[in-house]
Design a protein around this motif. Sequence first.
Motif, short mmCIF file in Angstrom:
data_model
loop_
_atom_site.label_atom_id
_atom_site.label_comp_id
_atom_site.label_asym_id
_atom_site.label_seq_id
_atom_site.Cartn_x
_atom_site.Cartn_y
_atom_site.Cartn_z
N GLY A 1 0.81 -1.21 0.00
CA GLY A 1 0.00 0.00 0.00
C GLY A 1 0.84 1.26 0.00
O GLY A 1 0.53 2.23 -0.70
N VAL A 2 1.90 1.25 0.79
CA VAL A 2 2.80 2.41 0.81
C VAL A 2 3.44 2.60 -0.57
O VAL A 2 3.54 3.72 -1.08
N TRP A 3 3.86 1.50 -1.18
CA TRP A 3 4.40 1.55 -2.53
C TRP A 3 3.42 2.22 -3.48
O TRP A 3 3.76 3.14 -4.22
N ALA A 4 2.20 1.71 -3.48
CA ALA A 4 1.20 2.19 -4.43
C ALA A 4 0.83 3.65 -4.17
O ALA A 4 0.74 4.45 -5.11
N LEU A 5 0.64 4.01 -2.92
CA LEU A 5 0.17 5.36 -2.60
C LEU A 5 1.23 6.41 -2.90
O LEU A 5 0.93 7.44 -3.53
N VAL A 6 2.47 6.18 -2.48
CA VAL A 6 3.54 7.15 -2.74
C VAL A 6 3.75 7.32 -4.24
O VAL A 6 3.87 8.44 -4.75
N SER A 7 3.77 6.21 -4.96
CA SER A 7 3.98 6.28 -6.42
C SER A 7 2.82 6.98 -7.10
O SER A 7 3.01 7.76 -8.05
#
Length: 585
Positions: A217-223
């Motif tokens: 989720g952190v990967w997806a949201l930051v990107s």
Amino acid sequence: MNYPIWFVPAFGGGLLIALVAIVHVFVSHFAVGGGLYLVLAERKAIKEKSQAIMDFVKKHTKFFMLLTMVFGGLTGVAIWFVISLIHPAATSLLIHTFVFGWAAEWVFFLVEIVALFVYFYAFGKMDDRTHQTIGWIYFGAAWMSLFLINGIIDFMLTPGSWISTSNFWSGFFNPTFWPSLFFRSFMSFMLAGCYGFLTATFLKDEEARHRMIRYSGVWALVSLILSVPAGWWYISVLPDKARSLVGGASPTITRAATVGAFSLAALAGLVMVLILLHPRARTRTLTVVVMVAAMGYMGAFEWTREAARRPYVINEVMYSNGILKSEVERINREGFLKNARWVQQKEITEANQLEAGRELFLHQCFACHTVGGFNNDIIRRTKNMSYGAMRKYLTTIHEKRYFMPPFVGNETELKALAAYLTAGLHKKPLADDGGAAGDRGTVLYEENCAACHSAESIKPKMKGWELAKIRAALDKLPALNPAMPEYNAPAPDKDAVAGYLFSLNNPGADSSAKDQGATLYEENCAACHSLDQVKPKMAGWPKKKIRSALDKLSALNPAMPDYSGTAVEKDFLADYLAKHTGGAQ
């Protein structure tokens, strides 16, 4: 023009390319971002000494390999197959212009294949550092593939100085190269996080499952957040005409942008929910919805990029039907059919006019229009137009609808195409009168409006509109809808069209501008000024002076209030007064 046409009437070429391309892009971008995700997820497992996460990475690698190398390889071949059939001229130009770039990309793709196979099959069979190095090699090769393909794809939208220099590097490092590279990189990382969501839901270890869902989720949201300014940067460097299409002048892009906006909002919201929500709410169904939203966001961007090139397949170089812009003048002089290699009708006669028109349609229109199909159905688009109206429309089609290529060919060929689109598709009579039958307003409406707006569709939208409001709208069509071009016609023509539109909801009503002026006079002036009183006072006044006076009534006589009508209403009123006071028109 130089290649045969693959005629699939129900689907058309554009839709087939879009369907294959969006699926391939969704997988190929994952192939880039997913490589980095694998390496860093493995590093996380090593650092935290978590066998559960390491097992997840291995299973995710298998899924990754099957999806990107097997399915992605098939869709990649499908892309080449479809574009070669549908746009052979553009495909040939891209291959010949960037042959070195394609060759380099294929080398990097080979490195990807070898590195990924080694990475998967050597899992647990080599030391961690070496295994991680193999993963980094894969990611580096995958990102370089993106780097190279990005330059070639964006050349199609913004060829830049290549048009004048034909220099490889000018075309490759084109105006949208860098913003597109950043946007695509962030999108690939975002997709890696979304795919990570999906595979993480299959983890049996509950603690590891929730940790990897949160990590993904952190990967997806930051990107995703980083992709927004990159996308804005991309739009800001588009050519003016392309930016105008993105800004609303293209109905296709408007629909795509709407899908993209909703997908972006849904994606951001769902990712935040998956990160912050109670672990038990992180269901597999929710992750599938995230994937759908991600595909909508990515698909909207690709659809917008494709549509922003219109009317070109390679901007300012080759039209979407494969005709080079540089050859238009010559073909107009010599004739299209004479220069086309894959047509049977080289000369047009009365006997073969419809068949020649059909061949012209296939070579100049079918790239975007189906025949009775799902996308841009030409039958539905032309059902409201007569032969005469169609002829006139085709002569200025590019000026009226910028995103449509101009008709290329001589006058006889234009008539043949008009004949096919009306008599051939709709069995309408070929009245060679240069215009549609009927009164002036009907003729003008058919020539300028009916291709997009049937009388039946426009009638309910204008119900209750006064003639003056309709007439005023014709002066500001883009303000009403950015997809509509300006109606650059003389005022009498606009009056006639307004009268026709008014008559749709008011059959039998007198809809001329002059009678509208009489109505306005009765409603606003007659209570104090009878026409007999006004005539001697304004005798000989030219219309221009009368019109000017209507803008400053209180200055002429403090007892008179300023007339608050619209500019068009003042024009109608000035027409009426000039007629009855003997002023010049």
